[in-house]
Design a protein around this motif. Structure first.
Motif, short mmCIF file in Angstrom:
data_model
loop_
_atom_site.label_atom_id
_atom_site.label_comp_id
_atom_site.label_asym_id
_atom_site.label_seq_id
_atom_site.Cartn_x
_atom_site.Cartn_y
_atom_site.Cartn_z
N LEU A 78 0.74 -1.21 0.05
CA LEU A 78 -0.08 0.13 -0.11
C LEU A 78 0.83 1.18 0.12
O LEU A 78 1.24 1.78 1.01
CB LEU A 78 -0.94 0.02 1.24
N ASP A 79 1.23 1.55 -1.14
CA ASP A 79 2.19 2.63 -1.44
C ASP A 79 1.78 4.05 -0.81
O ASP A 79 2.54 4.92 -0.35
CB ASP A 79 2.48 2.98 -2.78
N GLN A 80 0.61 4.26 -0.77
CA GLN A 80 -0.18 5.46 -0.04
C GLN A 80 -0.72 5.14 1.26
O GLN A 80 -1.59 5.77 1.70
CB GLN A 80 -0.86 6.12 -1.15
N GLY A 81 -0.64 3.80 1.69
CA GLY A 81 -1.04 3.43 3.07
C GLY A 81 -2.53 3.37 3.04
O GLY A 81 -3.20 3.06 4.05
N GLU A 82 -3.25 2.72 1.85
CA GLU A 82 -4.51 2.85 1.68
C GLU A 82 -5.00 1.93 0.73
O GLU A 82 -4.24 2.30 -0.66
CB GLU A 82 -5.43 4.07 1.91
N ALA A 83 -6.03 1.26 0.38
CA ALA A 83 -6.42 0.73 -0.99
C ALA A 83 -7.86 0.02 -0.80
O ALA A 83 -8.38 -0.13 0.74
CB ALA A 83 -5.36 -0.89 -1.30
N VAL A 84 -8.51 0.04 -1.88
CA VAL A 84 -9.90 -0.72 -1.84
C VAL A 84 -9.74 -2.14 -2.47
O VAL A 84 -9.27 -2.20 -3.48
CB VAL A 84 -11.08 0.38 -2.49
N ILE A 85 -10.27 -2.87 -1.85
CA ILE A 85 -10.15 -4.41 -2.32
C ILE A 85 -11.79 -4.78 -2.98
O ILE A 85 -12.59 -4.43 -2.57
CB ILE A 85 -10.00 -5.42 -1.25
N GLY A 86 -11.70 -5.57 -4.17
CA GLY A 86 -12.87 -5.79 -4.74
C GLY A 86 -12.74 -6.42 -6.17
O GLY A 86 -11.63 -6.77 -6.46
N ARG A 87 -14.13 -6.70 -6.76
CA ARG A 87 -13.90 -7.54 -8.07
C ARG A 87 -13.88 -6.56 -9.26
O ARG A 87 -13.62 -6.88 -10.36
CB ARG A 87 -15.12 -8.35 -7.96
N GLY A 88 -14.34 -5.39 -8.89
CA GLY A 88 -14.48 -4.33 -10.06
C GLY A 88 -13.27 -3.28 -10.14
O GLY A 88 -12.22 -3.87 -9.90
N ASP A 89 -13.59 -2.06 -10.20
CA ASP A 89 -12.54 -1.05 -10.31
C ASP A 89 -12.07 -0.83 -9.14
O ASP A 89 -12.08 0.22 -8.58
CB ASP A 89 -13.19 0.17 -10.99
N ALA A 90 -11.22 -1.83 -8.57
CA ALA A 90 -10.57 -1.40 -7.05
C ALA A 90 -9.17 -1.48 -7.19
O ALA A 90 -8.64 -1.90 -8.22
CB ALA A 90 -11.18 -2.61 -6.20
N ASP A 91 -8.29 -0.89 -6.23
CA ASP A 91 -7.13 -0.94 -6.09
C ASP A 91 -6.36 -2.46 -6.22
O ASP A 91 -5.40 -2.57 -7.16
CB ASP A 91 -6.54 -0.24 -4.93
N ILE A 92 -6.80 -3.43 -5.39
CA ILE A 92 -6.47 -4.60 -5.51
C ILE A 92 -7.79 -5.40 -5.86
O ILE A 92 -8.82 -5.65 -5.14
CB ILE A 92 -6.22 -5.36 -3.99
N ALA A 93 -7.68 -5.89 -7.10
CA ALA A 93 -8.89 -6.39 -7.71
C ALA A 93 -8.73 -7.76 -8.08
O ALA A 93 -7.69 -8.32 -8.74
CB ALA A 93 -9.13 -5.48 -9.28
N PHE A 94 -9.78 -8.54 -7.82
CA PHE A 94 -10.07 -10.09 -8.11
C PHE A 94 -11.05 -10.24 -9.11
O PHE A 94 -12.22 -10.59 -8.52
CB PHE A 94 -9.93 -10.85 -6.91
#
Length: 343
Positions: free
Chosen positions: A149-165
Motif C-alpha cells: 500500500l504505497d499510499q497507506g490505503e487501498a480498496v479491495i474488490g471484484r470491480g474497479d478496485a486498487d486490489i482487484a480479483f
C-alpha cells in the motif's frame, strides 16, 4: 467538504465523484463523463481516448506537460484527467469530476512457484516500497502475491478496485477498504454481500449479532436476555418439562446463503458447546472444510467466547465497523485469503 455516502471519504464541495472509491457523490453525477474534451492545442474538441493516449507510458513528456499546463497543473502531482481533461491529482485513484480511474495506490510483487531447480523468481518493479504489505495466500498457505500500500490505503474488490480479483464472484465490486491511520492498520467492509472476515488468533468475546465462520458454516450469535419468572399456578399444579439447564440466554443460528435460519443451538450459563465435523455438541458431518472438532463456544459468567480448537482452516469473525489489524493476521475477502505481512 462533502462526505462520500459509500466509503465515507471527505471530498471537496464541488466534487461530483468520490476521489477514493469513484462512486457518484450525488445522484445527478451518475452519468458518464463527456465523450469529447477540450483540445489543449486549440481547435476542435478531441475524443477522450486521444487524451488517454497522451498519458500512456510511451508518450513523449512534452505531450503530458502540455496537457498538465492546459489543466492548470504546476507540479508533477497535477495533471489532466484522461477522460474529461479536468485538473486532477495523479496520486488519487479517481477523478473528482467524472469518476475515471487516475492512478494506483499499490504496487504488486508476483512470486512464482519454485521451479525444478528450487529457485524462486520474483517479478517486481525493483524499487523499495515502505507502505503496509499484504500477502495473497494460495491453497497451501504459500504466498503467491504481495501488495504494498504505497499510499497507506487501498480498496479491495471484484470491480474497479486498487486490489482487484475480477474472477472472484464471492467478492463484491467494491468489497472492503484497508488503510493506515496513526501507525495502525484498519479494515472496513463496504457493504459487501458476503462480508469481510478476520481470522481469530485468540478467544473472542461475542456480542449480539456477531457472525462467525466455522468451516463453511456462517453462524450468528444472538442474545435472548433473562426471562422473567413464571407466575405460580392458581391450583399449585407443577409443570412438566426439563429443568436442566434452567434458562437459555443466547442462541447460535446457522444461516443459509439467503440469510434465513436453518438450525438453532441454545446457550445457557455454565454450558460450553463444541462444534465440529465429527465430535462436539453441534456436529456438521457434511462440511468437509470443518475439522473433526473445530471450535468451542465457552460460557464465562454471563458472557460467551469463541475458541479455535486447533482447526485447520481457523475461525473467522465478520468485520463490523472499523477493525484493527495486526501483523500476521489473516483476512478473508470473497474467496481470497490475505495476510498482513507488515504495518
Amino acid at each position: 467538504m462533502t462526505s462520500c455516502a459509500f466509503c465515507g471519504r471527505e471530498n471537496a464541495a464541488e466534487s461530483r465523484f468520490c476521489i477514493d472509491c469513484g462512486k457518484p457523490i450525488h445522484a445527478s453525477s451518475a452519468r458518464v463523463g463527456p465523450a469529447y474534451v477540450p483540445n489543449p492545442a486549440g481547435g476542435a474538441p478531441q475524443p477522450h481516448a486521444a487524451v488517454a493516449a497522451a498519458f500512456s507510458p510511451g508518450s513523449p513528456p512534452r505531450a503530458q506537460d502540455a496537457l498538465g499546463r492546459a489543466a492548470g497543473g504546476t507540479s508533477p502531482r497535477a495533471s489532466a484527467c484522461p477522460r474529461c481533461a479536468k485538473p486532477t491529482d495523479v496520486t488519487l485513484p479517481f477523478c473528482a469530476n467524472c469518476g475515471a480511474r487516475i492512478g494506483s495506490r499499490i504496487s504488486v510483487e508476483l512470486k512464482a512457484i519454485p521451479g525444478p531447480n528450487g529457485g524462486t523468481a520474483v517479478l517486481a518493479a525493483g524499487r523499495l516500497h515502505t507502505g503496509p504489505k499484504l500477502a495473497l495466500l494460495g491453497d497451501g498457505g504459500e504466498v503467491t502475491k504481495t501488495f504494498t500500500l504505497d499510499q497507506g490505503e487501498a480498496v479491495i474488490g471484484r470491480g474497479d478496485a486498487d486490489i482487484a480479483f475480477t474472477e472472484d464472484h464471492y467478492m463484491s465490486p467494491l468489497h472492503a477498504r484497508i488503510e493506515q491511520r496513526d501507525g495502525s492498520l484498519w479494515i472496513r467492509d463496504l457493504g459487501s454481500r458476503n462480508g469481510t472476515w478476520i481470522f481469530s488468533d485468540q478467544p473472542t468475546k461475542l456480542t449480539d449479532g456477531d457472525l462467525i465462520l466455522v468451516g463453511s458454516q456462517v453462524l450468528r450469535f444472538r442474545r435472548l436476555g433473562y426471562p422473567g419468572p413464571h407466575p405460580p399456578e392458581a391450583d399449585s399444579t407443577r409443570r412438566m418439562g426439563s429443568t436442566v439447564p434452567p434458562v437459555d440466554i443466547a442462541v447460535m443460528e446457522q444461516l443459509r446463503a439467503d440469510g434465513s435460519v436453518r438450525d438453532v443451538f441454545h446457550l445457557s450459563p455454565g454450558r460450553s458447546v463444541g462444534i465440529g465435523r465429527e465430535s462436539g455438541e453441534w456436529v456438521f458431518p457434511y462440511d468437509k472444510t470443518m475439522s473433526g472438532r473445530h471450535a468451542e463456544i465457552r460460557s464465562e459468567d454471563s458472557e460467551f467466547y469463541v475458541h479455535d480448537s486447533g482447526s485447520r482452516n481457523g475461525v473467522a469473525m465478520s468485520v463490523r465497523g472499523d477493525r484493527g489489524l495486526k501483523a500476521g493476521q489473516r483476512v478473508l475477502v470473497g474467496d481470497q485469503v490475505l495476510r498482513v505481512e507488515s504495518l
